[in-house]
Design an enzyme around this catalytic site. Structure first.
Site, PDB file in Angstrom:
ATOM      1  N   ASP A 132      37.799  34.971  34.283  1.00  0.00           N
ATOM      2  CA  ASP A 132      39.057  35.715  34.213  1.00  0.00           C
ATOM      3  C   ASP A 132      39.917  35.305  35.408  1.00  0.00           C
ATOM      4  OD1 ASP A 132      40.994  37.457  33.339  1.00  0.00           O
ATOM      5  OD2 ASP A 132      39.668  39.174  33.170  1.00  0.00           O
ATOM      6  N   GLU A 156      46.497  46.612  32.965  1.00  0.00           N
ATOM      7  CA  GLU A 156      45.407  46.786  33.913  1.00  0.00           C
ATOM      8  C   GLU A 156      45.905  47.161  35.300  1.00  0.00           C
ATOM      9  OE1 GLU A 156      43.740  42.637  34.744  1.00  0.00           O
ATOM     10  OE2 GLU A 156      44.901  42.409  32.931  1.00  0.00           O
TER      11      GLU A 156
END
Length: 823
Positions: free
Chosen positions: A310, A511
């Site tokens: 990620d 997020e």
């Protein structure tokens, strides 16, 4: 035999991170060994230099890499992050994506200099449709889709999404999210289909087969499909207190049975990539967990695709940095997502491979896995992205009527009816209906985060051609039936309506920004509740339509309304809400409520306290004659509430932060009490009213060089937020400027400050007017701040004669004016 992986950092109790692969569920890779494929891979690898192999292991973001870089470094992949668009634009269309994909394709296939031609993987977060493209179909967010309990619908959504992505020249989506969220305070909870692992597992197969095509059919990875990515391995939905990128403190059994539920069906369906999680398991970062990435995922679960990291997630592994992490590669991450750190990472990785710190066998394994995916996807034969079949007719594919019809059906199936006292629903479209609330005519609000921009903010309805707001959908059907409709966000109507539909809910977020300290809805802000109560007080029946990425404590709003609908985040097809709320012109019910809760609805604002208000599987239909009694309006939460990322709220530093004035002589005075003055008299603070009594502070400088400082009790890591293009947003009013100018900064310890000069840009503001000024975190990083260890998230300095008021300081993605630090 137990595999343990504790090669770095503080020693953990062995039993807390011990992994027993034979106790985990197994999967079976559905693609038989292909001798011809293996020969192609081996032949290509035999021609590749070590430098070219290392390049395949690295993925760069389009804002930090150019086609010329690809020609030189032969990287394996590029991505477009949440706010990354061609030419740095804010919003783009299909043709602009195609042009960018073409430029990178030409670079990757350029064989001058003796290089081998290897096409790029181009990844993007198409997580609820191709949500980064103007005019694309926006499906309901995953938390909404879980309520439909319909895997075949999910399969159709996957196929439609894949077609729209391929039509823009992109071949890989970072979806689906297979998290099983257990705490809805997590800002990414809406990316998970359900808290029920069985439902997540059933959706995993459907979405992956929709995106990639079904293994064994001619459609598998053909020109109408994309490569999928199951994410985030593992446990991202179980972090303590719902903290993004946090620690999942559970047993191995819970990790395998609950949080891994979606991965075995994903592998059985032939998912080509799996993304590693930012999160940790019992203190160990997943990007460095060899026991899970290799021992469980690749060996026990037989995953034969490749593991993608990620966004700079490898840099969070102890002993690593964004530009240097052999630990992650050796643990089993095959391709590192290094959006803006790729150049340094390439250099370090190449040196470590040559030195043997990363074994050549590990490099060859990773490269072979990546090349197999590229060959399976037909990328070597596909040709120029803009010339591929769907790209050639992108105008017919992106946002097509057929795809919008699927999305509209998904909206209808996702709605959950929690209350319908007195049978106020369904509504008669021949009557007079008021549509009120902040979400009444707001496509951005109903779509949520990961919509055109990372956080989904700063958008207008005009940015969504072809889409329809909820209010517009109701108005269309009411007008067609002969009724009358009025849309007014504030609820002020011309003629008294027969019924009011109040559409309200969370602002968009993604997020980190979405993390909450508890499950309260808008603590301290009751304007939605007051609107519902006011309309009811006028004798108007009220249908509340709640837009949210999660189930929140809204007992007061439920009590105030006659009917309450959980609409979640329905996306671009607001008409789907109208389909269910309204009868047909002749009085029939064309579409009933079918949605059943995929997440239990909380009884209080405290996570996990007591039995849920509405359990998993709850949801009324029009056939139900249920009168919901008044719910408790005791939230269980006391004290002033602030959101994650807030530093200064209502004129005071929030908990975990301290506030002080630093005089021109360097001496400081701390506290939230007003008035307050430095010992040398250079800076004075007084209370001021902005929205309510004393909710801001006014600062006046009588000497050059004094500062106001917000300090963290413990250093905070803002590296991820910096890469994600977040802003430090200050709500302020400039009353007077100094000839000495002003600056804003972030501190990271002695000798580590990042200052951004503001003087000339503040001069453009209207004196006495409140405004939100945003400074990109990247500006502080560029000015020298180490964003991994910020201990002063806000420092403001000015010269003699300056005067300004400040009400709020917080991280955010939206501001009235964004400072250009290049000026």
């Amino acid at each position: 035999m137990a595999l343990t992986c504790l090669p770095f950092g503080p020693a953990l109790a062995a039993e807390s991170t011990a992994v027993h692969p034979d106790q985990w569920p197994s999967a079976k890779w559905p693609l038989p060994r292909d001798a011809a494929l293996e020969q192609r891979v081996a032949s290509l690898m035999a021609k590749m230099t070590v430098e070219e192999k290392v390049g395949q292991l690295i993925q760069a973001d389009i804002l930090s890499v150019t086609p010329e870089d690809i020609r030189k470094y032969r990287l394996g992949s590029i991505l477009a992050g949440g706010n990354s668009k061609p030419s740095g634009l804010r919003t783009v269309n299909a043709q602009q994506w195609q042009a960018l994909a073409d430029a990178f394709y030409r670079a990757a296939m350029d064989t001058s200099g003796g290089h081998v031609a290897i096409p790029l993987l181009f990844g993007i977060d198409a997580v609820h449709g191709h949500n980064n493209t103007i005019g694309a179909t926006l499906f309901p967010q995953n938390a909404a889709l879980g309520n439909a309990h319909d895997p075949e619908l999910i399969r159709e959504i996957g196929a439609a999404t894949a077609a729209e992505v391929r039509a823009t020249g992109i071949n890989w989506t970072f979806a689906p999210t297979l998290a099983v969220p257990q705490d809805e305070r997590w800002g990414r909870a809406y990316e998970g289909y359900s808290q029920d692992p069985q439902l997540v597992a059933s959706y995993a197969t459907a979405m992956i087969e929709g995106l990639q095509g079904k293994v064994g059919t001619p459609q598998f990875l053909d020109s109408s499909h994309v490569i999928a990515s199951a994410k985030h391995f593992l446990g991202d939905g179980g972090t303590k207190d719902g903290k993004d990128q946090g620690d999942t403190e559970v047993s191995e059994a819970v990790l395998s049975k609950l949080h891994a539920a979606g991965y075995t069906p994903a592998i059985d369906a032939g998912v080509q990539t799996v993304m590693a999680s930012y999160s940790s398991w019992n203190g160990q970062k997943m990007h460095g967990n060899k026991a899970l990435l290799t021992g469980v995922l690749k060996q026990r679960m037989d995953f034969q695709g490749f593991v993608i990291g990620d966004w700079n997630g490898h840099g969070q592994v102890p002993g690593c940095h964004n530009d240097d992490c052999p630990i992650a590669i050796n643990a089993g991450v095959d391709m590192l997502m290094a959006p803006d750190s790729w150049r340094g990472l390439y250099d370090h990785t190449l040196a470590e491979v040559k030195a043997g710190a990363i074994p050549m066998a590990r490099v060859d394994d990773a490269v072979a896995r990546i090349l197999r995916v590229k060959f399976r996807a037909g990328l070597f034969e596909a040709g120029m992205p803009s010339a591929q079949p769907l790209a050639a007719k992108s105008a017919e594919v992106v946002g097509s009527p057929a795809h919008r019809a699927i999305a509209r059906r998904a909206v209808r199936e996702s709605l959950v009816l929690l209350k319908n006292n007195g049978g106020v629903l369904p509504l008669d479209p021949r009557k007079r209906i008021l549509v009120a609330g902040d979400g009444a005519d707001n496509i951005s609000r109903q779509s949520g985060g990961w919509t055109l921009t990372w956080q989904g903010v700063g958008l207008k309805n005009e940015d969504f051609p072809g889409a329809q707001s909820i209010g517009a959908g109701i108005a269309e059907q009411v007008s067609a039936a002969g009724g009358q409709v009025e849309i007014a966000a504030d609820g002020r109507y011309g003629s008294k309506p027969d019924t009011a539909v109040v559409v309200f809910g969370e602002d968009p977020y993604a997020e980190f920004q979405g993390d909450l300290p508890n499950l309260l809805y808008r603590p301290g802000d009751e304007h939605d509740l007051e609107l519902i109560r006011r309309l009811r007080g006028d004798g108007i029946p009220v249908v509340a339509v709640f837009l949210s990425g999660r189930a929140l404590w809204v007992n007061r709003e439920i009590n105030a309304a006659d009917a309450f609908v959980a609409a979640w985040l329905p996306g671009s097809e607001g008409g789907g809400v109208a389909d269910v709320l309204l009868r047909t012109r002749d009085g029939r019910i064309a579409h009933d409520f079918h949605g059943k809760l995929a997440y239990a609805w909380p009884r209080s604002g405290v996570h996990g306290q007591g039995a849920p208000q509405f359990p998993l599987g709850y949801g009324l239909s029009y056939a139900d004659r249920v009168t919901l009694p008044a719910l408790s309006e005791v939230s269980g939460i006391s004290g002033e509430q602030t959101s994650v990322g807030n530093y200064f709220e209502r004129g005071k530093a929030v908990h975990d932060y301290t506030f002080s004035l630093v005089g021109a002589d360097g001496a400081s005075v701390a506290g939230n009490v007003s008035p307050m003055t430095t010992a040398d008299g250079s800076l004075r603070m007084t209370a001021l009213d902005y929205r309510v009594q004393e909710d801001s502070r006014r600062f006046s400088w009588s000497k050059d060089g004094a500062e106001l400082v917000i300090a963290a009790r413990a250093p905070i890591n803002l590296d991820r937020q910096t890469n994600g293009d977040l802003l430090l947003v200050t709500t302020l009013r400039v009353d007077a400027l100094s000839t000495s100018g002003a600056w804003i900064g972030m501190g990271c310890g002695k000798g580590c400050q990042g200052h951004v000069v503001l003087g000339t840009q503040l001069a453009t503001l209207t004196p006495g007017k409140w405004v939100r000024i945003g400074v990109p975190l990247k500006c502080f990083h560029a000015a020298g701040a180490d964003m991994h260890r910020i201990d002063q998230p806000f420092v403001w300095g000015a010269g003699k004669g300056a005067s300004l008021a400040i009400s709020r300081v917080a991280l955010g993605a939206d501001a009235d004016q964004v400072i250009d630090c290049a000026k």
